[in-house]
Design a protein around this motif. Structure first.
Motif, PDB file in Angstrom:
ATOM      1  N   ALA A  85       0.822  -1.211   0.000  1.00  0.00           N
ATOM      2  CA  ALA A  85       0.000   0.000   0.000  1.00  0.00           C
ATOM      3  C   ALA A  85       0.858   1.265   0.000  1.00  0.00           C
ATOM      4  N   PHE A  86       1.998   1.240   0.706  1.00  0.00           N
ATOM      5  CA  PHE A  86       2.858   2.422   0.759  1.00  0.00           C
ATOM      6  C   PHE A  86       3.365   2.810  -0.628  1.00  0.00           C
ATOM      7  N   GLU A  87       3.531   1.835  -1.499  1.00  0.00           N
ATOM      8  CA  GLU A  87       4.033   2.129  -2.838  1.00  0.00           C
ATOM      9  C   GLU A  87       3.049   2.986  -3.632  1.00  0.00           C
ATOM     10  N   ILE A  88       1.770   2.836  -3.366  1.00  0.00           N
ATOM     11  CA  ILE A  88       0.764   3.572  -4.130  1.00  0.00           C
ATOM     12  C   ILE A  88       0.086   4.681  -3.335  1.00  0.00           C
ATOM     13  N   CYS A  89       0.341   4.751  -2.056  1.00  0.00           N
ATOM     14  CA  CYS A  89      -0.300   5.733  -1.180  1.00  0.00           C
ATOM     15  C   CYS A  89       0.324   7.119  -1.398  1.00  0.00           C
ATOM     16  N   PRO A  90      -0.492   8.163  -1.528  1.00  0.00           N
ATOM     17  CA  PRO A  90       0.064   9.501  -1.752  1.00  0.00           C
ATOM     18  C   PRO A  90       0.865  10.043  -0.564  1.00  0.00           C
ATOM     19  N   VAL A  91       0.621   9.568   0.632  1.00  0.00           N
ATOM     20  CA  VAL A  91       1.383  10.008   1.806  1.00  0.00           C
ATOM     21  C   VAL A  91       2.501   9.018   2.111  1.00  0.00           C
ATOM     22  N   GLY A  92       2.182   7.744   2.175  1.00  0.00           N
ATOM     23  CA  GLY A  92       3.162   6.725   2.543  1.00  0.00           C
ATOM     24  C   GLY A  92       4.245   6.531   1.502  1.00  0.00           C
ATOM     25  N   GLY A  93       3.902   6.629   0.225  1.00  0.00           N
ATOM     26  CA  GLY A  93       4.877   6.429  -0.846  1.00  0.00           C
ATOM     27  C   GLY A  93       6.063   7.380  -0.746  1.00  0.00           C
ATOM     28  N   PRO A  94       5.814   8.692  -0.646  1.00  0.00           N
ATOM     29  CA  PRO A  94       6.941   9.624  -0.512  1.00  0.00           C
ATOM     30  C   PRO A  94       7.767   9.387   0.750  1.00  0.00           C
ATOM     31  N   LEU A  95       7.130   9.035   1.865  1.00  0.00           N
ATOM     32  CA  LEU A  95       7.880   8.760   3.090  1.00  0.00           C
ATOM     33  C   LEU A  95       8.761   7.528   2.918  1.00  0.00           C
ATOM     34  N   LYS A  96       8.235   6.510   2.269  1.00  0.00           N
ATOM     35  CA  LYS A  96       9.006   5.286   2.024  1.00  0.00           C
ATOM     36  C   LYS A  96      10.207   5.606   1.141  1.00  0.00           C
ATOM     37  N   ARG A  97      10.001   6.396   0.095  1.00  0.00           N
ATOM     38  CA  ARG A  97      11.106   6.747  -0.794  1.00  0.00           C
ATOM     39  C   ARG A  97      12.133   7.620  -0.076  1.00  0.00           C
ATOM     40  N   GLU A  98      11.669   8.550   0.761  1.00  0.00           N
ATOM     41  CA  GLU A  98      12.581   9.386   1.539  1.00  0.00           C
ATOM     42  C   GLU A  98      13.426   8.525   2.477  1.00  0.00           C
ATOM     43  N   SER A  99      12.784   7.566   3.122  1.00  0.00           N
ATOM     44  CA  SER A  99      13.489   6.671   4.031  1.00  0.00           C
ATOM     45  C   SER A  99      14.521   5.830   3.264  1.00  0.00           C
ATOM     46  N   ARG A 100      14.151   5.367   2.076  1.00  0.00           N
ATOM     47  CA  ARG A 100      15.066   4.585   1.237  1.00  0.00           C
ATOM     48  C   ARG A 100      16.298   5.419   0.867  1.00  0.00           C
ATOM     49  N   ARG A 101      16.087   6.703   0.487  1.00  0.00           N
ATOM     50  CA  ARG A 101      17.209   7.581   0.130  1.00  0.00           C
ATOM     51  C   ARG A 101      18.088   7.842   1.346  1.00  0.00           C
ATOM     52  N   ALA A 102      17.472   8.056   2.522  1.00  0.00           N
ATOM     53  CA  ALA A 102      18.247   8.307   3.745  1.00  0.00           C
ATOM     54  C   ALA A 102      19.091   7.094   4.099  1.00  0.00           C
ATOM     55  N   LYS A 103      18.534   5.915   3.911  1.00  0.00           N
ATOM     56  CA  LYS A 103      19.271   4.688   4.203  1.00  0.00           C
ATOM     57  C   LYS A 103      20.486   4.548   3.298  1.00  0.00           C
ATOM     58  N   LYS A 104      20.293   4.829   1.999  1.00  0.00           N
ATOM     59  CA  LYS A 104      21.405   4.741   1.051  1.00  0.00           C
ATOM     60  C   LYS A 104      22.483   5.778   1.374  1.00  0.00           C
TER      61      LYS A 104
END
Length: 104
Positions: free
Chosen positions: A82-101
Motif C-alpha cells: 500500500a505504501f508504494e501507491i499511497c500519496p502520503v506513505g509512498g513519498p515517506l518510504k522513498r525518503e526513508s530509502r534515500r536516507a538509508k542509502k
C-alpha cells in the motif's frame, strides 16, 4: 484481541506515517520524533501502540531504543504494498530509502 490492536494502530495517521518511514530502515525514537515533528511523549505513545500490535519491535542499543518493522507480520507485508501507491506513505518510504542509502 490482536486484530483489534492492529486496527487501532493503523487507525492513526501518524502511526501509519511512522510505519512508512520504518519500512526502509530502523530508527531510534529520537530520529522518529525529529522526522515527524512530534514531542518525545507523543512518539513514545505511538511507538508503544505499534509495538503492542506486533507491527514493530524495539531493541535497546546503549542509551538508544531502536525500532524496526516486524517483517513477517502479514499486515506489514500488505502495508508495504500500500505504501508504494499511497500519496502520503509512498513519498515517506522513498525518503526513508534515500536516507538509508546516504547513511550506508
Amino acid at each position: 484481541m490482536m486484530q483489534d490492536k492492529i486496527f487501532e494502530a493503523l487507525a492513526s495517521s501518524p502511526r501509519r506515517q511512522i510505519l512508512a518511514y520504518l519500512s526502509e530502515q530502523e530508527l531510534p525514537a529520537g530520529d522518529i520524533a525529529a522526522r515527524f515533528n512530534m514531542s518525545a511523549p507523543a512518539v513514545s505513545r505511538h511507538l508503544s501502540v505499534l509495538v503492542n500490535a506486533g507491527l514493530i519491535s524495539s531493541e535497546r542499543r546503549g542509551q538508544y531504543v531502536v525500532y524496526k518493522l516486524v517483517p513477517d507480520n502479514l499486515v506489514n507485508t500488505l502495508t508495504q504494498f500500500a505504501f508504494e501507491i499511497c500519496p502520503v506513505g509512498g513519498p515517506l518510504k522513498r525518503e526513508s530509502r534515500r536516507a538509508k542509502k546516504a547513511a550506508g
